[in-house]
Design a protein around this motif. Structure first.
Motif, PDB file in Angstrom:
ATOM      1  N   SER A   1      -6.917  -3.631  -9.316  1.00  0.00           N
ATOM      2  CA  SER A   1      -5.608  -4.265  -9.195  1.00  0.00           C
ATOM      3  C   SER A   1      -4.550  -3.248  -8.793  1.00  0.00           C
TER       4      SER A   1
ATOM      5  N   PRO B   1       5.731  -6.197 -22.263  1.00  0.00           N
ATOM      6  CA  PRO B   1       4.477  -6.886 -21.998  1.00  0.00           C
ATOM      7  C   PRO B   1       4.451  -8.260 -22.643  1.00  0.00           C
TER       8      PRO B   1
ATOM      9  N   HIS C   1       4.053  -2.841 -10.741  1.00  0.00           N
ATOM     10  CA  HIS C   1       3.250  -3.076 -11.940  1.00  0.00           C
ATOM     11  C   HIS C   1       2.080  -4.012 -11.649  1.00  0.00           C
TER      12      HIS C   1
ATOM     13  N   TYR D   1      -0.167  -0.485 -15.256  1.00  0.00           N
ATOM     14  CA  TYR D   1      -0.017  -1.560 -16.237  1.00  0.00           C
ATOM     15  C   TYR D   1       1.223  -1.243 -17.075  1.00  0.00           C
TER      16      TYR D   1
ATOM     17  N   GLN E   1      -5.306   0.030 -15.570  1.00  0.00           N
ATOM     18  CA  GLN E   1      -4.596   0.821 -14.568  1.00  0.00           C
ATOM     19  C   GLN E   1      -3.389   1.513 -15.191  1.00  0.00           C
TER      20      GLN E   1
ATOM     21  N   GLU F   1      -1.193  -6.419 -13.848  1.00  0.00           N
ATOM     22  CA  GLU F   1      -1.556  -7.013 -15.140  1.00  0.00           C
ATOM     23  C   GLU F   1      -2.862  -6.460 -15.696  1.00  0.00           C
ATOM     24  N   ASP F   2      -3.515  -5.597 -14.952  1.00  0.00           N
ATOM     25  CA  ASP F   2      -4.788  -5.015 -15.376  1.00  0.00           C
ATOM     26  C   ASP F   2      -4.524  -3.826 -16.286  1.00  0.00           C
ATOM     27  N   GLU F   3      -4.896  -3.954 -17.554  1.00  0.00           N
ATOM     28  CA  GLU F   3      -4.602  -2.905 -18.528  1.00  0.00           C
ATOM     29  C   GLU F   3      -5.418  -1.641 -18.324  1.00  0.00           C
TER      30      GLU F   3
END
Length: 336
Positions: free
Chosen positions: A138, A46, A297, A306, A303, A299-301
């Motif tokens: 997302s 990340p 993948h 992520y 989900q 970028e929304d934490e």
């Protein structure tokens, strides 16, 4: 359950499980599925994608590796069937022991590179995914059709078979795998069928059509617990790989026909031994199966897809479910 209920625990010789003040822990199975890649590609963790070499503060992540395997992890990631000729990468190894005793070779009139068309194909989808959450979220796909919009997916009009190689399986591991496939079926409408065990030697250099092993059909998805020696991609901090192979007939739509899921035989037993280890392992396998059916993948934490595990997200979230609903509505291609 709050992060305070999950104290740091040792992971073999790697020391305590890394965590952050926000309660995040690494998801040891992080595979950056991006396109129909045929060679293992390192995932940099990340905050360190190739296009943005900036490290986020307050987070530690183990290095991970991503793969969307091809048949032999060489040459091609998707195949176009144009006639009865063999694919250039079908001749790999000698015949493997059969995992399905009743399997028979295809009739002589079948093309040598694929099963008889329409095997197990129904006239309509076998299931229907639930409506995606109204709020959406997302999500991304590892591959798109020629229109650049429609995701490549499994054929919903036929079952997706899978086998589990029992070698090195940790106690409770196979149950976690079956539970994850059952959950995936609920959210995609795809029908997954467990065919039992497999004696295939590994997930690498695998043919998508193995009539001597599985009969006149596409090879089932193979789930295997592998050592670093069996799958060198698992060396170090990587504990999993997942991906599928897409084929198309001429200019027709691409369809996933089989895939592999490789789980680290050394690390997964330790994960399962942790407090709520089965929940953690299930989330890891769900993340992998999301890649298997075509999710990438995000970028929304919030989900599950992520690329950093969070205790607050043990299951597919709204964005994941939105993408999975689309993947459950792929084209039915009886010609394959």
């Amino acid at each position: 359950m709050s992060p305070s209920d999950h104290p740091e625990q040792p992971l073999g010789g790697a020391g305590p499980v890394p965590s952050s003040p926000s309660g995040r822990v690494p998801q040891w199975v992080l595979d950056e599925a991006a396109g129909l890649r045929v060679e293992p590609m390192p995932w940099r963790g990340p905050g360190l994608p190739p296009s943005a070499p900036r490290r986020r503060r307050g987070r530690r992540a183990l290095r991970a590796l991503v793969v969307v395997p091809s048949v032999v992890l060489l040459i091609l990631g998707a195949a176009v069937l144009v006639g009865p000729g063999s694919w250039p990468w079908t001749a790999v190894d000698a015949a493997l022991p059969s995992a399905v005793p009743t399997a028979t070779a295809p009739p002589p009139t079948s093309p040598p590179d694929r099963p008889t068309a329409g095997q197990e194909s129904a006239r309509s989808p076998l299931g229907t995914p639930p409506p995606p959450p109204a709020e959406g979220g997302s999500h991304g796909f590892i591959a798109l059709q020629a229109d650049g919009v429609t995701p490549v997916a499994y054929d919903p009009c036929r079952p997706v078979h899978y086998v589990v190689r029992p070698d090195n399986a940790p106690p409770g591991g196979e149950e976690v795998v079956h539970a994850a496939f059952a959950r995936l079926s609920e959210v995609t409408g795809l029908r997954f069928v467990h065919d039992g065990g497999s004696a295939e030697p590994g997930t690498l250099e695998r043919r998508v059509f193995q009539p001597e092993t599985y009969g006149d059909r596409w090879a089932p998805v193979l789930v295997a617990w592998e050592t670093e020696e069996q799958n060198p991609a698992l060396v170090g901090d990587t504990v999993g790989q997942a991906g599928s192979v897409a084929v198309s007939l001429g200019d027709g739509p691409q369809v996933f026909v089989t895939g592999t899921v490789s789980l680290d035989a050394g690390r997964m037993p330790e994960i399962l031994s942790f407090r709520d280890g089965a929940t953690t392992a299930r989330a890891i396998v769900l993340h992998e199966l999301g890649h298997l059916v075509g999710l990438g993948h995000v970028e929304d934490e919030q989900q599950l897809m992520y690329p950093e595990a969070r205790r607050e997200v043990p299951d597919f979230a709204a964005g994941d479910l939105t993408g999975l609903a689309a993947l459950g509505r792929g084209p039915c291609v009886r010609e394959l």
